[in-house]
Design an enzyme around this catalytic site. Structure first.
Site, mmCIF file in Angstrom:
data_model
loop_
_atom_site.group_PDB
_atom_site.id
_atom_site.type_symbol
_atom_site.label_atom_id
_atom_site.label_comp_id
_atom_site.label_asym_id
_atom_site.label_seq_id
_atom_site.Cartn_x
_atom_site.Cartn_y
_atom_site.Cartn_z
ATOM 1 N N SER A 6 11.276 30.944 36.842
ATOM 2 C CA SER A 6 10.036 30.102 37.172
ATOM 3 C C SER A 6 9.587 30.195 38.774
ATOM 4 C CB SER A 6 9.884 28.655 36.567
ATOM 5 O OG SER A 6 10.224 28.447 35.237
ATOM 6 N N GLY A 31 11.420 31.091 32.378
ATOM 7 C CA GLY A 31 10.216 30.887 31.393
ATOM 8 C C GLY A 31 9.989 29.545 30.891
ATOM 9 N N GLU A 40 20.239 33.172 38.074
ATOM 10 C CA GLU A 40 19.135 32.700 37.249
ATOM 11 C C GLU A 40 19.643 31.811 36.268
ATOM 12 O OE1 GLU A 40 15.596 35.981 37.135
ATOM 13 O OE2 GLU A 40 17.174 36.438 35.540
ATOM 14 N N ASN A 69 10.170 41.259 36.949
ATOM 15 C CA ASN A 69 10.740 41.819 35.874
ATOM 16 C C ASN A 69 9.692 41.590 34.812
ATOM 17 O OD1 ASN A 69 12.060 42.035 33.399
ATOM 18 N ND2 ASN A 69 13.360 40.174 33.605
ATOM 19 N N GLU A 124 18.602 36.991 29.094
ATOM 20 C CA GLU A 124 18.004 37.436 27.659
ATOM 21 C C GLU A 124 18.936 38.286 27.011
ATOM 22 O OE1 GLU A 124 14.043 38.063 29.097
ATOM 23 O OE2 GLU A 124 13.897 35.950 29.231
ATOM 24 N N GLY A 181 7.578 35.759 34.659
ATOM 25 C CA GLY A 181 6.011 35.644 34.131
ATOM 26 C C GLY A 181 4.977 35.650 35.380
ATOM 27 N N HIS A 239 20.932 40.280 32.236
ATOM 28 C CA HIS A 239 19.839 39.265 32.116
ATOM 29 C C HIS A 239 20.017 38.447 31.330
ATOM 30 C CE1 HIS A 239 15.868 37.442 31.539
ATOM 31 N NE2 HIS A 239 15.786 37.755 32.895
ATOM 32 N N LYS A 257 9.478 42.216 31.539
ATOM 33 C CA LYS A 257 10.098 42.122 30.443
ATOM 34 C C LYS A 257 9.334 42.954 29.190
ATOM 35 C CE LYS A 257 11.675 37.618 31.687
ATOM 36 N NZ LYS A 257 11.846 36.308 31.664
HETATM 37 P P1 PGA Z 1 10.428 33.453 34.939
HETATM 38 O O1 PGA Z 1 11.513 34.741 34.518
HETATM 39 O O2 PGA Z 1 9.904 33.795 36.385
HETATM 40 O O3 PGA Z 1 9.367 33.806 33.807
HETATM 41 O O4 PGA Z 1 10.975 32.277 34.683
HETATM 42 C C1 PGA Z 1 12.702 35.038 35.351
HETATM 43 C C2 PGA Z 1 13.467 36.110 34.770
HETATM 44 O O5 PGA Z 1 13.721 35.882 33.539
HETATM 45 O O6 PGA Z 1 14.099 37.440 35.338
#
Ligand code: PGA
Length: 254
Positions: free
Chosen positions: A211, A171, A165, A9, A95, A233, A93, A11
């Site tokens: 993460s 993140g 998640e 992803n 976010e 990330g 998601h 983003k």
């Molecule tokens: P992250 O994000 O690996 O940066 O923690 C995961 C996601 O939001 O799908």
């Protein structure tokens, strides 16, 4: 046997050249025995679809509108995603839920829209830190699943993946331990069995996100109910993402 599924992803990151280069590197690397999907920013979907053409990498949108078409400024329809070659879409998601205030009801309508229009839906669920500390993880995950899947027929589940998640792990560099994640994945499969039946619950893939990195992927993917990863990330650089695909392949062939 559930095929491991590694998704990136991106983003709101990268530019056109970066998206093209990264997609090409992933396409070249994608190994047999692992399903791989990339979720680039919508404006680069076209570019990424072309870069992975002929490979086993699939491409998806990060979001979609719950309406079919019309006066919805700034929105992107499922038909438009399909039109540029996207086969999947992320829905719910954290976010979208927490930064943009998407409700369970809106997410349910998006799932229905995506499946109805032939896209594969990746439905994301997960608790916040407050909810976990308050002992409400299971309640939140069950509510998000029950609501998100309302009205979804058993036969449509072949076009659906769940991503668990935990919001506190996204993140933040703070990954859920394999034991913590495994517990929620097992619970999630139980909820799916309750909503449908055991057979379909066993066939659905449940990815972990939060993460995930090359150095923790193997131990997470070794957990029986963790069928893959949704990576943020670490999906932005080939040298970080490709080893996660390798880890999935090793777990699968082990
Ligand atoms: P992250 O994000 O690996 O940066 O923690 C995961 C996601 O939001 O799908």
């Amino acid at each position: 046997m559930r095929t491991p599924f590694i998704s990136g992803n991106w983003k709101m990151n990268l530019d056109r050249a970066g998206a093209r280069g990264l997609a090409a590197a992933v396409a070249q690397h994608a190994a047999r025995g692992v399903d791989v999907a990339l979720f680039p920013p919508a404006v680069y979907l076209d570019e990424v679809v072309r870069a992975v053409a002929g490979s086993r990498v699939q491409v998806g949108g990060q979001n979609c509108c719950d309406e079919a078409s019309g006066a919805f400024t700034g929105e992107i329809s499922t038909a438009m995603l399909a039109d540029v070659g996207a086969r999947l879409v992320l829905i719910g998601h954290s976010e979208r839920r927490h930064v943009y205030g998407e409700s369970d009801e809106l997410i349910q309508r998006k799932v229905a829209r995506a499946l109805g229009d032939g896209l594969h839906a990746m439905l994301c669920v997960g608790e916040t830190l407050d909810e976990r500390d308050g002992g409400r993880t299971e309640e939140v995950v069950a509510r998000q699943l029950t609501s998100g899947l309302r009205g979804v027929a058993r036969a449509s589940l072949a076009s659906l993946t769940i991503a668990y998640e935990p919001v506190w792990a996204i993140g933040t560099g703070r990954t859920a331990s394999p034991a913590q994640a495994g517990e929620v994945h097992r619970y999630t499969r139980g909820v799916l069995a309750g909503l449908y039946d055991r057979e379909v619950a066993e066939s659905l893939r449940i990815l972990y996100g939060g993460s995930v990195k090359a150095d923790n992927a193997a131990e997470l993917l070794a957990v029986p109910d963790i069928d893959g990863a949704l990576v943020g990330g670490a999906s932005l650089r080939a040298d970080l993402f490709l080893p996660i695909i390798d880890a999935a392949q090793r777990t699968h062939s082990a």
